[in-house]
Each structure stands twice: as C-alpha cells, then as structure tokens.
Design a protein around this motif. Structure first.
Motif, short mmCIF file in Angstrom:
data_model
loop_
_atom_site.label_atom_id
_atom_site.label_comp_id
_atom_site.label_asym_id
_atom_site.label_seq_id
_atom_site.Cartn_x
_atom_site.Cartn_y
_atom_site.Cartn_z
N GLN A 212 -2.20 35.53 56.24
CA GLN A 212 -2.13 35.73 54.78
C GLN A 212 -0.69 35.94 54.32
N VAL A 213 0.09 36.73 55.11
CA VAL A 213 1.50 36.94 54.79
C VAL A 213 2.24 35.61 54.82
N GLN A 214 1.96 34.80 55.85
CA GLN A 214 2.60 33.48 55.97
C GLN A 214 2.25 32.59 54.79
N GLN A 215 0.98 32.62 54.35
CA GLN A 215 0.56 31.77 53.24
C GLN A 215 1.28 32.14 51.94
N LYS A 216 1.48 33.45 51.73
CA LYS A 216 2.22 33.90 50.53
C LYS A 216 3.67 33.42 50.59
N TYR A 217 4.29 33.54 51.77
CA TYR A 217 5.67 33.09 51.94
C TYR A 217 5.75 31.57 51.74
N LYS A 218 4.74 30.86 52.26
CA LYS A 218 4.71 29.40 52.12
C LYS A 218 4.66 29.00 50.65
N GLU A 219 3.86 29.76 49.87
CA GLU A 219 3.78 29.48 48.42
C GLU A 219 5.14 29.67 47.75
N GLN A 220 5.86 30.73 48.16
CA GLN A 220 7.19 30.98 47.59
C GLN A 220 8.16 29.84 47.93
N VAL A 221 8.16 29.42 49.20
CA VAL A 221 9.06 28.35 49.64
C VAL A 221 8.71 27.05 48.94
N GLU A 222 7.41 26.75 48.85
CA GLU A 222 6.99 25.51 48.17
C GLU A 222 7.39 25.53 46.70
N GLY A 223 7.38 26.74 46.09
CA GLY A 223 7.83 26.87 44.70
C GLY A 223 9.32 26.56 44.57
N GLN A 224 10.12 27.04 45.54
CA GLN A 224 11.56 26.76 45.55
C GLN A 224 11.81 25.26 45.73
N ILE A 225 11.04 24.63 46.64
CA ILE A 225 11.19 23.19 46.88
C ILE A 225 10.89 22.41 45.61
N SER A 226 9.83 22.80 44.92
CA SER A 226 9.43 22.13 43.68
C SER A 226 10.53 22.27 42.62
#
Length: 567
Positions: A212-226
C-alpha cells in the motif's frame, strides 16, 4: 548432515507449470510438513524426491545409499503382499492394534478397512527402517490410537521426515518446519502448523502494508511524470507560436526535453527498484448447507442392535439415540464397524439382530470416504445428473466457490485430483435441502482452507449431523456428543472428543497395587515366552510371533517400572 539437496527444479504437466525453480535441502533429523492447496504439486514433489518422477529442469543430489520409505496416499494391498512377515513387522502391527496378523485367513484380508490397510503399510515401512520417511496423508484412515502411535514413533525416529497432510492436529504434534507450495513456488517457515499460520498471517499483513505504501508512492511518481510530459508539450507549443524566435525556443525545448527524459528515466528506475508484488490473498472457500425444518424429535433410535460378519462380532446388544439437530461423532478403533454402522443407518447393510428406526420423512445426504466409486469416464456435470438449468447454474457456482476452475467441470472425473472429486460429492449435497448429513471422513483429500471453511459452515447447519472422522480438530470442534464403539458395544457420551480422551486418561491411571499386579503378570508371561522360544528355531513362524510378543512385553515392563517409581 544434508540428506537431499534440490536445486532449481521445474516440472510441467502439459502447459501447466507445477513447480517453478524450487531449491531447498533436507537435513538429518528434519521434520517437514509439506502443505498447499489441492493441485499445488505436493505429491508431485514427493515423487520427485523419492525418484519416481524426473524434473524437467534442475538437479537433485542424494546422499550415497540413501534409503527412502514412501507411504503412498492411496494404499491398496492384496493378500500376496503379506507373504513375507518378519518379527519386527508383527511387533509393530501389534503396537498398532492388529493382533495375530500371522494367523489371519485370506477372507479376513479381503475385509480390511482403510485404516487396517494403512496400519499394515506403516508396519511394513517401519520394519525396514529408512533414512528418510515420506508420508502422504498418513492419518486419513487412522484411528486416534494409530495417530498417537505414529506421533510417538516420529518423535523417536532419528531420520528425516516429510509429511504431506491436511491434519492440523497431526502436523502440530510432529513437524518443526513447514514447506508451503503456492503457485509453483516454495516458501519455508520454521515451527509447526499453528506457528506457520501465525507467521504467514504476520507476513501477509506486513507485505500488504508495504504494498500500500508503494502504491501511494507510485501514484506520486506517476503524477510527476504526467506533469513533466505536460511541461514538455507546452514548451513545443510555445515554440510553434513564436516562429520569429524559432531557433532560441528550439534550443530551449531540446534542453527541456533532455531534462524531462532524464527525470522520467530516474523515476521509472525508482519504481522498478525494490518493486513489491501484491501479496496473494488466501483463497476463500464458501459452503452453504440448507436444512429442511420439518423433522421429528428423534432422528435415529437403536434398540438392542448386533452386527456380525461370519463369526466376527463388530458390536452387540447396543442401544443409543440421536436427537434432531444434534452433531454427533462416531469413534472407535480401525475395523470396529464405524462405516458399517453408517451403512446400516443408510439402509445399505442389514442388522444381525435388533432394530434401528429413523425419523419419517427425513431427507438424508451421505458423503462416503471413497472417491474411487465415482464414474471416472463422466464429467463432473454429468456425474451430478443435473437437468434443470437452475440446478446446473447452482452447481457451477458452488464448484467455483470451492476453488474449482470452470474448465475442469467438463473434464473426465478420472483426470481430477482426489480433493477435486470430494468437492464434486460435496456439491451434490450442497445444492439440495437435507435434514440429516451422514459424513464419512469428509475432510479426506480437502486442503486446509477447505477444511476450516467446512467446519465453520457445518457449525451453522440447523439439521442433524453424524460424522466419522480421524481429523481430531474437525471432530472436536463440531461434535459435542459421541457414539463410541468399544469392546463390541456402542455407547453414547455427552461430551466432545477432548473431554472423552481426558476422561479415558484419568480412568486409565493405575493405582500402585494394580501396577504391581500387572508387573507380576508381565514377568510371568516373559518367563513363559522365553521358555517356549528356547525350543524353537529362529526361522519358524511361531518363533517370530513369540519374539514379537517378547519385545512388546519387555516394553510394557519398562513402562510399568517407570509408573512404579512415580507412585
């Protein structure tokens, strides 16, 4: 000392990968429980370790001259298998409660119960002691006496043991390490079954949290990529609008593109680094039994019943009753007549004497312990004899709920595992309303998750349940009353299995004068046996019988001397 070393083995059956890159060691004195759902590959792995199956890839290194004893899951012996009988075999058979095997006639061997066959198989394996024991479902047909004998023998056994079992009580008493097969992979846990369940739950919760922690971090990174991609698009758009400054904006856009690509690469690398897979959630198995509410007070009543086969008495002059809504367990030694009693209740076997009455209008379902009686050429759907579309849909849903892949419903039953065949039998019971469930070894061949769910469901069933089972935990949780077949008589007890066993132990504790009297009797019998042995040749049948008797008496003498010291 390492007995067997396994490195990166793989095994396929057709397109299905059963074992994937398994590596482990089996060391001297290891007591290993091999667990996993039905079809996980437990028996396949056991056959590879034994040498009956060759892996597709990988290596297995065995210690030189390693002796492996293998108790198969389905034991089926014939009279010819008993031609070679040693004194060690007779001694172990006697310890398991099979007395005078050497004098049994051919007809007696044809009447062996599943438990008696299993005991003879165990006596044969134990009489030629191996370095490694592989036991595939060793308690499926054993009575409690046999289970406790096996528990004690495994504690004293100096070699390595691999046990494939769904018997939680047995695993708790015998193993110190769990090998779990799941989706072709092997995970190793230290401890017995209960400790493994606790540790697995703990690991699942930790992995879930980290995921779950990884998924939240992944969302943040994907937001930065976008956001970076939006900036890149905006830079190119500005360059096109300002044609007069094309060269300046072109250089600026290229620099920004390069910076964005570098940032994207670093972000993707971060996501892949230490990537956690979503933890596998345990399969949920759902059973639901419906009871017909129309029933009388008494489901079963037996008056003065006797059952004999030729000159062999199973039980005699017995009286008992079972009230509607009760959950009652039937216990007794192997061969005492438990399954015969169920067949009498079902009307498939006649009494020698006496009468059994059943509640009128009572609808009864029976689950037999034998899955070999199923039509192996038919599919699961054909075997259920379903014609109504609603019932067919219900059967498909029920089988799916029990973890059976829909494609397997159209396979011949002969291609299904024993656990899958048991599920088909349970489905036949589940899709109809019954007042009385008669269950003969219902947990045989079911995986651990299915056993636990079946317990929970049966505890909520409103009708009457009669159970014969060697699964201690299953019987103890469900049945608060017992029918006990002991010394050729059926008696009813208002207690569960744990209470009954405790009562037996308390009653069996001998007083000092009783110990001394038995010690005197044992010493006298030892002298008589030694006297007879002195006149016999060592290879005669009578010598082997008396030699086995002497060893039993010697063990009993040691036990009595210990009790005498305690008193």
């Amino acid at each position: 000392m390492t007995m067997i070393q396994v490195r990166k083995i793989k095994k396929h059956f057709g397109d299905k990968q059963i074992l994937d890159q398994l590596s482990f060691e089996i060391n001297e004195h290891d007591k290993i429980g091999l667990v996993g759902i039905n079809g996980a590959g437990k028996t396949t792995l056991a056959n590879i370790i034994h040498g009956d199956i060759v892996p597709d890839e990988g290596t297995i290194t065995r210690r030189d001259e390693l002796k492996v004893g293998y108790l198969l899951q389905s034991v089926d012996y014939f009279v010819n298998d008993y031609k070679t009988i040693t004194s060690d075999f007779l001694e172990i058979a006697s310890e398991l409660g099979l007395n005078k095997v050497h004098s049994w006639k051919e007809e007696r061997f044809l009447q062996l119960s599943g438990g008696e066959k299993l005991k003879i198989a165990l006596a044969q394996i134990w009489s030629a002691p191996p370095d490694i024991l592989i036991l595939d479902e060793p308690t499926n047909h054993l009575d409690l006496h046999g289970v406790n004998w096996l528990v004690n023998q495994l504690k004293e056994f100096k070699g390595s043991v691999i046990i494939i079992s769904h018997d939680r009580y047995f695993l708790d008493k015998t193993v110190t390490k769990i090998f779990e097969l799941e989706q072709g992979k092997l995970v190793i846990y230290n401890g017995n079954y209960s400790e493994y369940r606790d540790e697995k739950k703990k690991r699942y919760e930790e992995q879930s949290h980290q995921y779950q922690v990884q998924q939240k971090y992944k969302e943040q990174v994907e937001g930065q990529i976008s956001q970076l991609k939006q900036w890149a698009g905006k830079a190119h758009h500005t360059m096109r609008e300002q044609e007069g400054m094309k060269e300046y904006h072109g250089v600026k856009a290229k620099k920004r593109d390069k910076a964005i690509k570098s940032k994207l690469k670093r972000l993707h690398q971060e996501l892949e680094k230490n990537k956690l897979e979503k933890p596998i959630e345990e399969k949920k198995v759902r059973f639901q039994f419906e009871a017909n509410q129309k029933r009388g007070k008494r489901a079963v009543e037996a008056n003065n019943i006797t059952k004999m086969f030729s000159d062999r008495i199973l039980f005699k002059n017995s009286h008992f009753y079972i009230n509607s809504g009760e959950r009652i367990g039937i216990i007794g030694p192997n061969g005492s007549g438990k399954t015969t009693l169920l067949n009498i209740l079902l009307g498939n076997e006649s009494l020698t004497q006496g009468e059994i009455s059943m509640s009128s209008g009572q609808k009864t379902a029976y689950l037999s312990q034998d899955v070999a009686d199923m039509p192996i050429a038919q599919t699961a759907i054909e075997a259920l004899h379903l014609s109504e579309q609603e019932k067919l849909f219900q059967a498909r849903t029920t089988l799916a709920n029990m973890g059976m892949n829909a494609a397997k419903l159209n396979q011949p039953i002969g291609t299904l595992s024993l656990g899958e065949r048991t599920r088909i039998k349970l489905t036949n019971m589940l899709i109809n309303e019954y007042d009385l469930l008669i269950l003969d070894e219902p947990t045989n061949h079911l995986d651990l998750a299915s056993r636990e769910q079946l317990e929970e469901t049966l505890s909520k069933f409103a009708g009457t349940i009669i159970i014969v089972s060697h699964d201690y935990y299953f019987m103890n949780k469900l049945c608060d009353k017992l029918l006990v077949i002991d010394q050729s008589e059926i008696k009813r007890f208002e207690m569960n299995l744990e209470q009954y066993e405790l009562k037996k132990v308390q009653q069996s504790k001998p007083k000092r004068h009783e110990v001394e009297e038995e010690l005197l009797r044992v010493n006298t019998e030892i002298s008589a046996v030694l006297g007879e042995l002195s006149f016999l040749t060592t290879h005669s049948e009578k010598y082997m019988e008396l030699d086995a008797r002497f060893n039993l008496l010697a063990k009993r003498k040691q036990e009595l001397l210990k009790q005498q010291k305690k008193n």
